[in-house]
Design a protein around this motif. Structure first.
Motif, short mmCIF file in Angstrom:
data_model
loop_
_atom_site.label_atom_id
_atom_site.label_comp_id
_atom_site.label_asym_id
_atom_site.label_seq_id
_atom_site.Cartn_x
_atom_site.Cartn_y
_atom_site.Cartn_z
N SER A 77 -14.36 -3.57 -8.10
CA SER A 77 -13.59 -4.80 -7.88
C SER A 77 -14.46 -5.74 -7.06
O SER A 77 -15.19 -5.32 -6.16
CB SER A 77 -12.28 -4.50 -7.17
OG SER A 77 -12.52 -3.99 -5.89
N ALA A 91 -10.21 -8.53 -4.71
CA ALA A 91 -9.63 -8.37 -6.03
C ALA A 91 -9.64 -9.66 -6.84
O ALA A 91 -8.66 -10.01 -7.47
CB ALA A 91 -8.19 -7.86 -5.91
N THR A 147 -18.71 -6.72 -3.55
CA THR A 147 -18.31 -5.90 -4.68
C THR A 147 -18.12 -4.48 -4.17
O THR A 147 -19.02 -3.93 -3.53
CB THR A 147 -19.38 -5.91 -5.78
OG1 THR A 147 -19.55 -7.25 -6.23
CG2 THR A 147 -18.97 -5.03 -6.95
N ASP A 149 -14.81 -9.68 -5.10
CA ASP A 149 -14.18 -10.89 -4.59
C ASP A 149 -15.27 -11.91 -4.32
O ASP A 149 -16.38 -11.79 -4.84
CB ASP A 149 -13.32 -10.60 -3.35
CG ASP A 149 -14.13 -10.16 -2.15
OD1 ASP A 149 -15.35 -9.98 -2.28
OD2 ASP A 149 -13.53 -10.00 -1.09
N GLY A 190 -8.40 -10.40 -11.04
CA GLY A 190 -7.60 -9.58 -10.15
C GLY A 190 -6.46 -10.37 -9.52
O GLY A 190 -6.31 -11.58 -9.74
N TRP A 225 -11.97 -10.11 -9.27
CA TRP A 225 -12.37 -9.62 -10.59
C TRP A 225 -12.31 -8.10 -10.56
O TRP A 225 -12.83 -7.47 -9.65
CB TRP A 225 -13.78 -10.09 -10.92
CG TRP A 225 -14.23 -9.74 -12.29
CD1 TRP A 225 -15.05 -8.71 -12.65
CD2 TRP A 225 -13.89 -10.40 -13.51
NE1 TRP A 225 -15.23 -8.70 -14.00
CE2 TRP A 225 -14.53 -9.73 -14.55
CE3 TRP A 225 -13.09 -11.50 -13.82
CZ2 TRP A 225 -14.41 -10.12 -15.88
CZ3 TRP A 225 -12.97 -11.89 -15.13
CH2 TRP A 225 -13.63 -11.21 -16.15
N LYS A 226 -11.67 -7.49 -11.55
CA LYS A 226 -11.49 -6.03 -11.60
C LYS A 226 -12.08 -5.49 -12.89
O LYS A 226 -11.88 -6.04 -13.96
CB LYS A 226 -10.01 -5.67 -11.57
CG LYS A 226 -9.31 -5.96 -10.28
CD LYS A 226 -9.42 -4.76 -9.44
CE LYS A 226 -8.30 -4.70 -8.44
NZ LYS A 226 -8.49 -3.67 -7.49
#
Length: 160
Positions: A35, A27, A41, A37, A133, A29-30
């Motif tokens: 999502s 998490a 992805t 990390d 995120g 980037w959401k």
């Protein structure tokens, strides 16, 4: 003094937990569809995840992965050093080894989060717009906590 030591131990364990979650959980980037990390992805409409392709992210993602792993390692070794120093240090001495390792952990997580922040536009240029995120936010909170606990260890003296 025992209450203070108990608080420091709980604070250190909480900091280590934050670092583990920020490093492992997916998490950073959401978006509405996925999502991401620092490792993979995951798409919400599929049950599988795609690994991060290092070629598309460049060496920055390797640096982020390495420094986040280093921060977890330094934090865990710092905890072990603190427990050992708790029983080995003479009265009046400071917890320099544990504090130094915790400050190194703080520096490592700060480097990782800073690189991710500066390269975010390059990392997610092919995805629809999204937001940071909770793992990314936990990384910055873990930075503050490791910095605070590192300073606490440097200031803390062993008393009876």
């Amino acid at each position: 003094m025992l209450v203070l030591l108990g608080f420091i131990l709980v604070f250190h364990v909480a900091t280590a937990a934050l670092l583990f979650i920020a490093t492992i959980d997916n998490a950073w980037w959401k978006t509405e569809a996925a999502s991401t990390d620092i490792w993979q992805t995951c798409y919400f409409n599929k049950s599988d995840c795609d690994d991060i392709h290092v070629e598309s992210y460049g060496d920055c993602i390797k640096a982020i992965q390495a420094t986040m792993c280093l921060s977890v390692i330094f934090c865990c070794i710092s905890f072990i050093a603190f427990v050992i120093q708790l029983f080995q240090l003479q009265k009046g001495q400071r917890f320099f080894i544990a504090g130094t390792l915790q400050l190194l952990s703080s520096l490592s997580v700060m480097i990782a989060a800073s690189i991710y922040t500066s390269q975010e536009a390059n990392f997610h240029s092919t995805m629809v717009p999204g937001n940071y995120g909770y793992s990314y936010i936990l990384a910055w909170i873990a930075f503050a906590f490791t910095l605070i606990s590192g300073v606490m260890y440097m200031v803390l003296r062993k008393r009876k």
